[in-house]
Design an enzyme around this catalytic site. Structure first.
Site, PDB file in Angstrom:
ATOM      1  N   LYS A  74       0.832  -1.204   0.000  1.00 49.47           N
ATOM      2  CA  LYS A  74       0.000   0.000   0.000  1.00 49.47           C
ATOM      3  C   LYS A  74       0.869   1.258   0.000  1.00 49.47           C
ATOM      4  O   LYS A  74       0.515   2.271  -0.621  1.00 49.47           O
ATOM      5  CB  LYS A  74      -0.957  -0.023   1.191  1.00 49.47           C
ATOM      6  CG  LYS A  74      -1.942  -1.181   1.160  1.00 49.47           C
ATOM      7  CD  LYS A  74      -2.860  -1.162   2.361  1.00 49.47           C
ATOM      8  CE  LYS A  74      -3.768  -2.377   2.385  1.00 49.47           C
ATOM      9  NZ  LYS A  74      -3.017  -3.642   2.622  1.00 49.47           N
ATOM     10  N   CYS A 101      -7.702  -6.858   6.997  1.00 49.41           N
ATOM     11  CA  CYS A 101      -7.958  -7.998   6.100  1.00 49.41           C
ATOM     12  C   CYS A 101      -8.714  -9.063   6.891  1.00 49.41           C
ATOM     13  O   CYS A 101      -8.277 -10.202   7.022  1.00 49.41           O
ATOM     14  CB  CYS A 101      -6.669  -8.543   5.494  1.00 49.41           C
ATOM     15  SG  CYS A 101      -5.383  -8.965   6.673  1.00 49.41           S
TER      16      CYS A 101
END
Length: 447
Positions: A275, A389
C-alpha cells in the site's frame, strides 16, 4: 466436504521426502508456528513441493483430525501424528494414487520414526478400506465438514448468516494471482499487452483503462514465479490482491480532488509495503511508512527500492506516537490495522488453525488503541482510512461504530465497508474476486 485445494507443484524429489517436510511443517503449525516460518526452515530445493503439500493438508486438516481420532483414538507422538494427518488429508484429494501415497508415507515414517512405520501403514490401509463409512460418520461434524475451528464457524454464522457457508467454501479455493501495474512506468492496458505477449494472459475481452485514477487489478489465470512477470525486477508491476488495491486510490481521492503534491501521509503498520508503494505510484506524496517490526520494515524498503520510490521508514509502535512523531500533522493517514487475517486464509491456510477465539477481542483492543492514538495526528479536514484484512465484524464495522461514538470530530464518509471473498465486487468480467477486507473512511471535521 470441500476438496478444492492448490495442487502440489511438480517436483523431482521423491514423495516420501516431501511428506517428511510436510509433516514437519504441519507439526510446527499445530504447535503454534506460522507456516511461513516453518517453510523458511526447509532447504530451498524442497520448499515449493513442501509448500504445495502443506497448503493442501491445512485446507483439509479438520477432516483429517476427525478421521485420525476415529482410526487412532490416542494420538501418537506429534511428528507421527502430523505425518498421519498429512497422508489422510492428501488421500481425500486426487493429487496422488492412494496406494502410492500409503507406500510413500510408510517410507517417510521408516526414515524418520521407524518404530511407527507399522502404525502408519495399518492406519492408512484401514482408511482406504473403510473410507466411505468413516467419512459418512463425520457428516454432522462442522469442523470436519468445513475445515475451520468451531469458534470461527460460529462467529461467521453470527456475522454473516446469509453468507457464512460461502465464505468457508471460498477459503478452500486457490486464490488468484493479482497484479498491479506501476502507473509511473506505463498504463494498465500497456502492461496487460506485455502479459499477453509473454503468454501469461489470454487476449483480454474488456477494455483496460489508461487513466491513473481508473487503474484496475490484473488477475492471472494461474500463478507464476515473479521472475517470469515482464519488468518485475525493473518495477513495472507488483503482486497485490484486488481488495488491497482499493486502499491507495480511496485515500488519495477521499476529498474528491486528489491529495496535493507534497502532502504528508502516514502509512501506519505499513509492512510489507504494497500500500505504501501504491500511494507513491499514484501521487507525489511525502509518505512515512511505520511498522513496529524492523524485519518486516526491511521488506518495505526492499519493495520501494525495486520500484524506485522513496518514503521515510520508521520502526516504531503506532499506538505510541510520543516515541516517533515529529509533531507535524498529517494530511492523510492509512491505518492497515493488525488483525486476525481471517479474510486472507485462502493465501494463508494456517491462520485458521493458529488463531484462538480470545485473539479477536485482544486484537480489537489493539485496533482501538491505534485508532485513538493516531487521530490527533491528523489535520482538521484530513482523512483517515481504516482497513483490516478480516471478515469478522468485531475487527471492522464494530470498531468504527465505537470510534465514531466517542470521537465528536470524526465523520464517516462513503467506503466499501466489509468485502467478502464470495462477492465479485470489482469487475466480474475480469474475475477479480478479492480477499476478505474491511474499509472505513473517516473525515476529521474542522474545529
Amino acid at each position: 466436504m470441500s476438496k478444492t485445494v492448490t495442487p502440489p507443484s511438480p517436483s523431482s524429489l521423491p514423495l516420501w521426502q516431501l511428506l517428511i517436510g510436510c509433516a514437519d511443517a504441519v507439526a510446527a503449525v499445530r504447535q503454534g508456528q506460522s507456516l511461513t516460518d516453518a517453510l523458511a526452515a526447509r532447504p530451498a530445493t524442497e520448499r515449493p513441493g513442501v509448500q504445495a503439500l502443506s497448503f493442501a493438508v491445512l485446507r483439509r486438516l479438520g477432516t483429517a483430525e476427525a478421521l485420525r481420532k476415529k482410526l487412532v483414538p490416542k494420538a501418537p507422538q506429534p511428528w507421527v501424528d502430523a505425518l498421519l494427518l498429512s497422508a489422510l488429508a492428501l488421500a481425500l484429494g486426487t493429487e496422488y494414487n492412494a496406494h502410492t501415497l500409503v507406500d510413500q508415507a510408510v517410507e517417510a515414517a521408516k526414515r524418520r520414526a521407524k518404530v511407527a512405520s507399522g502404525l502408519v501403514n495399518a492406519v492408512l490401509r484401514r482408511f482406504l478400506r473403510e473410507q466411505e463409512a468413516l467419512l459418512s460418520a463425520l457428516d454432522n461434524d462442522p469442523v470436519a465438514q468445513f475445515n475451520h475451528p468451531a469458534w470461527w464457524i460460529k462467529r461467521l454464522k453470527k456475522d454473516w448468516p446469509e453468507h457464512w457457508q460461502a465464505i468457508l467454501m471460498a477459503n478452500q479455493e486457490q486464490p488468484p494471482m493479482t497484479l498491479r501495474a506501476n502507473l509511473r512506468h506505463g498504463s494498465t492496458a500497456a502492461y496487460v499487452a506485455q502479459l499477453v505477449n509473454a503468454g501469461l494472459l489470454p487476449a483480454p475481452t474488456a477494455t483496460w483503462p489508461d487513466a491513473p485514477d481508473q487503474a484496475q487489478p490484473i488477475a492471472l489465470p494461474s500463478g507464476v514465479p515473479v521472475q517470469r512477470l515482464p519488468g518485475f525486477a525493473e518495477g513495472d508491476v507488483s503482486v497485490q490482491d484486488a481488495a488491497a488495491q482499493i486502499a491507495a486510490p480511496l485515500l488519495i481521492y477521499a476529498g474528491g480532488a486528489p491529495l496535493a503534491s507534497g502532502a504528508r501521509v502516514l502509512d501506519a503498520c505499513a509492512a510489507p509495503g504494497g500500500k505504501t508503494a501504491h500511494l507513491l505510484e499514484l501521487a507525489d506524496l511525502q509518505v512515512t511508512a511505520l511498522d513496529a517490526d524492523p524485519e518486516r520494515l526491511a521488506r518495505v524498503q526492499d519493495t520501494l527500492k525495486r520500484l524506485k520510490l522513496q518514503a521515510r521508514t520508521v520502526a516504531a509502535d503506532a499506538s505510541q506516537p510520543d516515541t516517533w512523531w515529529d509533531g507535524q500533522p498529517f494530511d492523510a493517514i492509512l491505518l492497515d490495522a493488525p488483525c486476525s487475517a481471517s479474510g486472507i486464509v485462502r493465501r494463508h491456510p494456517d491462520v485458521r488453525w493458529l488463531r484462538r477465539e480470545s485473539d479477536i477481542a485482544a486484537l480489537a483492543k489493539t485496533q482501538d488503541a491505534i485508532l485513538q492514538a493516531l487521530w490527533p495526528l491528523l489535520k482538521p479536514g484530513g482523512h483517515l482510512l481504516y482497513c483490516t484484512c478480516s471478515v469478522f465484524k468485531m475487527e471492522g464495522q464494530d470498531r468504527i461504530d465505537a470510534f465514531l461514538q466517542r470521537t465528536p470530530d470524526a465523520q464517516a464518509c462513503p467506503a466499501p465497508g466489509h468485502l467478502l471473498p464470495v462477492v465479485e465486487y470489482l469487475d466480474p468480467a475480469r474475475h477479480n474476486r478479492g480477499d476478505g477486507f474491511f474499509y472505513a473512511l473517516l473525515h476529521k471535521t474542522p474545529a
